[in-house]
Scaffold this active site. Structure first.
Site, PDB file in Angstrom:
ATOM      1  CG  ASP A   1     -26.313 -21.775  42.316  1.00 32.62           C
ATOM      2  OD1 ASP A   1     -25.851 -20.974  43.045  1.00 32.62           O
ATOM      3  OD2 ASP A   1     -25.905 -23.058  42.606  1.00 32.62           O
TER       4      ASP A   1
ATOM      5  CG  HIS B   1     -28.461 -16.835  43.944  1.00 29.52           C
ATOM      6  ND1 HIS B   1     -27.521 -16.656  43.065  1.00 29.52           N
ATOM      7  CD2 HIS B   1     -28.084 -18.208  44.466  1.00 29.52           C
ATOM      8  CE1 HIS B   1     -26.920 -17.896  42.630  1.00 29.52           C
ATOM      9  NE2 HIS B   1     -27.132 -18.966  43.637  1.00 29.52           N
TER      10      HIS B   1
ATOM     11  CE1 TYR C   1     -20.127 -24.327  44.213  1.00 31.60           C
ATOM     12  CE2 TYR C   1     -21.362 -26.257  45.077  1.00 31.60           C
ATOM     13  CZ  TYR C   1     -21.380 -25.080  44.781  1.00 31.60           C
ATOM     14  OH  TYR C   1     -22.297 -23.997  45.226  1.00 31.60           O
TER      15      TYR C   1
END
Length: 378
Positions: A175, A356, A301
């Site tokens: 990630d 993930h 982000y």
């Protein structure tokens, strides 16, 4: 370097329980599946478990078994676990989490990595393990200025390993941890010998005119993520402050926002029960809640996106790079794309199960992949 232990005040736990008592639920979804998000029945069970059965003190006891520290790097207090192997010659490795994960992802792999003999392995595969919390996540300090993006984090990781006295070390991540590991490989701080990721951020350097089945699958997964699964990233990447008011004030909003992705990305086969289980997921959600890092983690982000990172390609890397592809990952890059971007691809494998959150979901497979990948760099 200051020793650290997780010790949440009891009044913070009481406040959480009181807030959960006062939840106002939305209407039930008007479809029979998860296409509108976390279903009301699932959310009710998650919050009921949080309120009546989840034990934060049990988690504190678990994580506090490992040595933890704070260290100021580039003006910010960075939290990390540093667990040394009992075996001589252990290889230092830095493991980096992502969102909505945390250092919790790696707790089950610390023992097998640091003491392989005690877990049926060979002392020659031993690691000294360093697991930092990304700035603004968990017990690392929340940034108060801009520019704490993946590259700056990677520079901080290089400084951390240098200060810990690591002269020859390796890096691993998934990630955001994958992007940070890519940036580490590009920066090549002193002592970094190789890197391994479980989410290769590579794209073809030339558009394939006749894509293979594997390439078509990867392109389709990108399109699906952008059209159906990426709204959270767009919101966190553009308006994290607006989102943050709900995440900071409502534990139910924080829980639902994180649970959706943990459930979707962890190999759930469509069951109503999450693959990772409510308790371990709530450990992670609680960590974000008690540290009030919902907003600061979302802001990461914004930091990354405004520097131009496209989300799938981290660029060329000359440092030795390896990868393991897990079948439940939302984006599985073909090996040929990695070969085009990584000048020294030294390891590539496809696991038979896992999603993930590789270390969190499949710790045994993850440990074996890390051992196999880095064996040649000892």
């Amino acid at each position: 370097m200051t020793p650290f232990k997780v010790q949440v005040p009891q009044d913070a736990i009481d406040d959480l329980k009181a807030r959960l008592d006062r939840v106002r639920w939305p209407d039930r979804e008007i479809v029979g599946d998860k296409s509108q998000g976390v279903q009301l029945g699932t959310a009710r069970r998650l919050i009921d478990h949080w309120q009546h059965r989840h034990d934060w003190r049990r988690f504190e006891e678990r994580i506090n078994r490992y040595p933890q520290f704070h260290m100021e790097i580039d003006g910010l207090e960075i939290h990390f676990l540093h667990v040394r192997s009992p075996h001589a010659g252990a290889l230092p490795v830095i493991l980096t989490h992502g969102w909505p994960g945390s250092v919790i992802e790696f707790l089950d792999v610390i023992g097998p990595l640091t003491d392989p003999v005690a877990h049926g392995g060979n002392a020659a595969d031993a690691f000294d393990v360093v697991i930092p919390s990304i700035p603004g996540y968990g017990f690392s300090q929340r940034p108060t200025d801009a520019e704490w993006n993946a590259e700056r984090t990677a520079r901080a990781w290089g400084a951390l390993m240098q200060r810990l006295g690591c002269e020859h070390w390796v890096a691993q991540g998934g990630d955001w941890g994958s992007l940070i590991t890519h940036r580490l490989a590009q920066l090549r701080p002193d002592g970094l010998a190789a890197a391994h990721v479980n989410l290769p951020l590579v794209m073809p350097t030339v558009d394939p005119t006749d894509p293979t089945q594997e390439e078509r699958r990867a392109l389709a997964s990108m399109a699906k993520f952008q059209s159906d699964g990426g709204a959270y990233a767009n919101l966190q990447g553009t308006r994290p402050q607006t989102l943050g008011y709900g995440l900071a004030d409502s534990p139910v909003a924080q829980a639902a926002w994180m649970f959706e992705k943990i459930d979707a990305w962890s190999g759930n086969d469509g069951s109503d029960e999450p693959a990772l289980g409510f308790d371990t997921i709530l450990d992670d959600i609680s960590l974000y809640w008690f540290t009030n890092t919902g907003t600061s983690s979302a802001r990461y982000y914004w930091e990354v996106f405004r520097t131009g990172f496209g989300g799938y390609s981290a660029g060329r890397i000359d440092l030795p790079m390896g990868a393991t592809i897990f079948p439940g990952e939302f984006y599985r890059a073909p090996r040929v794309w990695a070969e085009q971007n990584w000048a020294n691809l030294f390891y590539w494998n496809e696991a038979d199960r896992g999603g993930h959150f590789a270390a969190w979901e499949q710790p045994k497979i993850f440990v074996e992949e890390v051992r196999s990948a880095f064996r040649q760099f000892r």
